[in-house]
Design an enzyme around this catalytic site. Structure first.
Site, PDB file in Angstrom:
ATOM      1  N   ASP A   5      15.144  34.774  53.764  1.00 44.08           N
ATOM      2  CA  ASP A   5      16.545  34.975  53.449  1.00 44.08           C
ATOM      3  C   ASP A   5      16.813  34.375  52.075  1.00 44.08           C
ATOM      4  OD1 ASP A   5      19.045  35.701  55.149  1.00 44.08           O
ATOM      5  OD2 ASP A   5      19.623  33.916  54.021  1.00 44.08           O
ATOM      6  N   ASP A  48      19.198  41.147  50.828  1.00 41.43           N
ATOM      7  CA  ASP A  48      18.749  39.762  50.649  1.00 41.43           C
ATOM      8  C   ASP A  48      17.876  39.220  51.777  1.00 41.43           C
ATOM      9  OD1 ASP A  48      20.704  39.637  52.570  1.00 41.43           O
ATOM     10  OD2 ASP A  48      21.695  37.875  51.741  1.00 41.43           O
ATOM     11  N   GLU A  49      17.394  40.100  52.650  1.00 41.17           N
ATOM     12  CA  GLU A  49      16.621  39.627  53.799  1.00 41.17           C
ATOM     13  C   GLU A  49      15.430  40.520  54.100  1.00 41.17           C
ATOM     14  OE1 GLU A  49      20.181  38.356  56.729  1.00 41.17           O
ATOM     15  OE2 GLU A  49      18.289  38.845  57.685  1.00 41.17           O
TER      16      GLU A  49
END
Length: 399
Positions: free
Chosen positions: A18, A137-138
DNA sequence: TCTGGGGTCCTAGGACCC
DNA sequence: TCTGGGGTCCTAGGACCC
């Protein structure tokens, strides 16, 4: 007799990665003078302040402030100093402005965010090929078969990935490594920002069970409220309930899944590729619009939304067959309507036409806050050709 | 002036077919 | 006249996630 000896399978090691305060961190690279200050990213419409055009040299006291913001919208990301004031993702801007009016407010730069998203993901892929995209974002990463992926439970590889991403982008991330995706997802939150957490099966009771049930990815606000009402607060509380009881209260599928989740069991693989199911565009108006009085304005926005979806479909090479609309009324109620048309399309006019028919089926007795257009049942035009999707056959001749 | 935008998946009822 | 399944597609709503 010669037997082919298959080595025992390696224990599964799955990482969840993350990026830390991603949208905000990307902006801090551009404006390093803001480091350490409360900064929030967000704002509904893209109201770029002209001062920002000055770029990197802008003095701190000239940046736009959250307290000066007027309009609808939510916070996308807040830096850690801003979070200290209670400001966080998905919070309404007005509420955030009351908590921390002095925070610096920057608009989202989607192009820049996507550029860094591609950069960190390609860095990972150079090290570990099995990566599942979970948004800008992950990601999940399967460490199991990666050389060195088992060392120190995955910590060595996690450190390498973390360092490689930082060297390439200047951005930090947090990583959790565990026997499966469910636990890895929780683990990546244990040591934020810029942390690494390794979780093993034996850690279930001491490290997972004390956590709130809401921390399970898949238990949202509604399910959590129902659990609380039943006296269940932590994952341990959930694990203590028997399966049949959970099924009784939450249904066969969800109840059984909850039980598995509480016991840390999850066999889902890391999925490296997937096809989109639908594409949509929606917009919240600056003010609530009246179906009759603001008809011209609504109609223009409606057409633009159809053109945008059509553009998205064409750019990405998809056609769709189910055309739908979404309305949000001033009281926040949502209505959706959809219609499956005869043939797949990516044509703005056909989408507008079908969506227009959907709109006629909604009673428009309240003012509208949001309008959206969605195209589903997607396919690639090339594959439709293979399946020979033909016009509906002419009837009559057979009888 | 509370509450964005882009997604996925599930459920449930009705139509329709075998 | 009533009573059956199963399977698939379509539609509306809702929970949840990033």
């Amino acid at each position: 007799m010669l037997a082919r000896v298959t080595p025992p399978p390696l224990p599964r090691r799955i990482a969840h990665l993350d990026m830390d305060a991603f949208y905000a961190s990307v902006e801090l690279l551009r404006y390093p003078q803001l480091k350490g200050l409360p900064v929030v990213i967000g704002g509904g419409r893209r109201r770029v302040d002209s001062v920002l055009e000055q770029g990197a040299d802008l003095p701190i006291d000239q940046f736009p402030r959250l307290g000066d913001y007027k309009g609808r919208g939510v916070i996308t990301t807040a830096t850690y100093p801003a979070r200290a004031f209670g400001v966080g993702s998905a919070m309404g801007m007005m509420k955030a402005a009351k908590l921390c009016p002095q925070a610096i407010l920057l608009p989202v730069d989607f192009d820049e965010v996507r550029r860094f998203s591609r950069a960190f993901k390609s860095t990972i892929l150079e090290i570990a090929p099995l990566m599942e995209d979970r948004g800008v974002d992950e990601v999940y990463i399967d460490f199991t078969e990666v050389p060195g992926g088992q060392r120190e439970g995955g910590r060595v590889l996690a450190r390498l990935i973390q360092k490689s991403i930082f060297d390439r982008t200047g951005l930090t991330c947090s990583i959790g490594v565990a026997p499966n995706k469910l636990i890895a997802k929780m683990a990546s939150e244990f040591d934020k920002p810029n942390g690494i957490s390794i979780v093993h099966k034996a850690d279930l009771e001491p490290r997972i069970w004390p956590l709130p049930a809401r921390k399970i990815n898949g238990i949202g606000p509604k399910a959590d409220a129902r659990l609380q009402a039943l006296g269940i607060t932590t994952i341990g509380d959930l694990a203590a309930k028997d399966r049949a009881w959970l099924i009784e209260h939450f249904g066969r599928a969800y109840g059984a899944w909850m039980h598995e989740a509480a016991w840390g069991r999850d066999t889902r693989p890391v999925v490296t590729a997937s096809e989109p199911v639908s594409m949509s565009r929606e917009t919240t108006f600056d003010r609530d619009l009246h179906a009759v009085r603001d008809r011209a304005e609504l109609s223009a926005i409606f057409t633009q939304l159809c053109e945008k979806v059509a553009g998205d479909l064409q750019r990405k090479g998809y056609v769709g067959k189910t055309i739908g609309i979404k309305l949000r009324f001033d009281d926040f109620r949502i209505a959706t309507r959809d219609q499956t048309i005869a043939q797949h399309t990516a044509d703005a006019r056909l989408i507008r036409q079908a969506a227009g028919q959907c709109l006629k089926r909604v009673p428009l007795d309240r003012r509208l806050r949001l309008l959206g257009v969605r195209v589903g049942s997607l396919a690639k035009p090339g594959e439709l050709a293979l399946r020979a999707e033909a016009p509906v056959p002419v009837t009559g001749e057979l009888f």
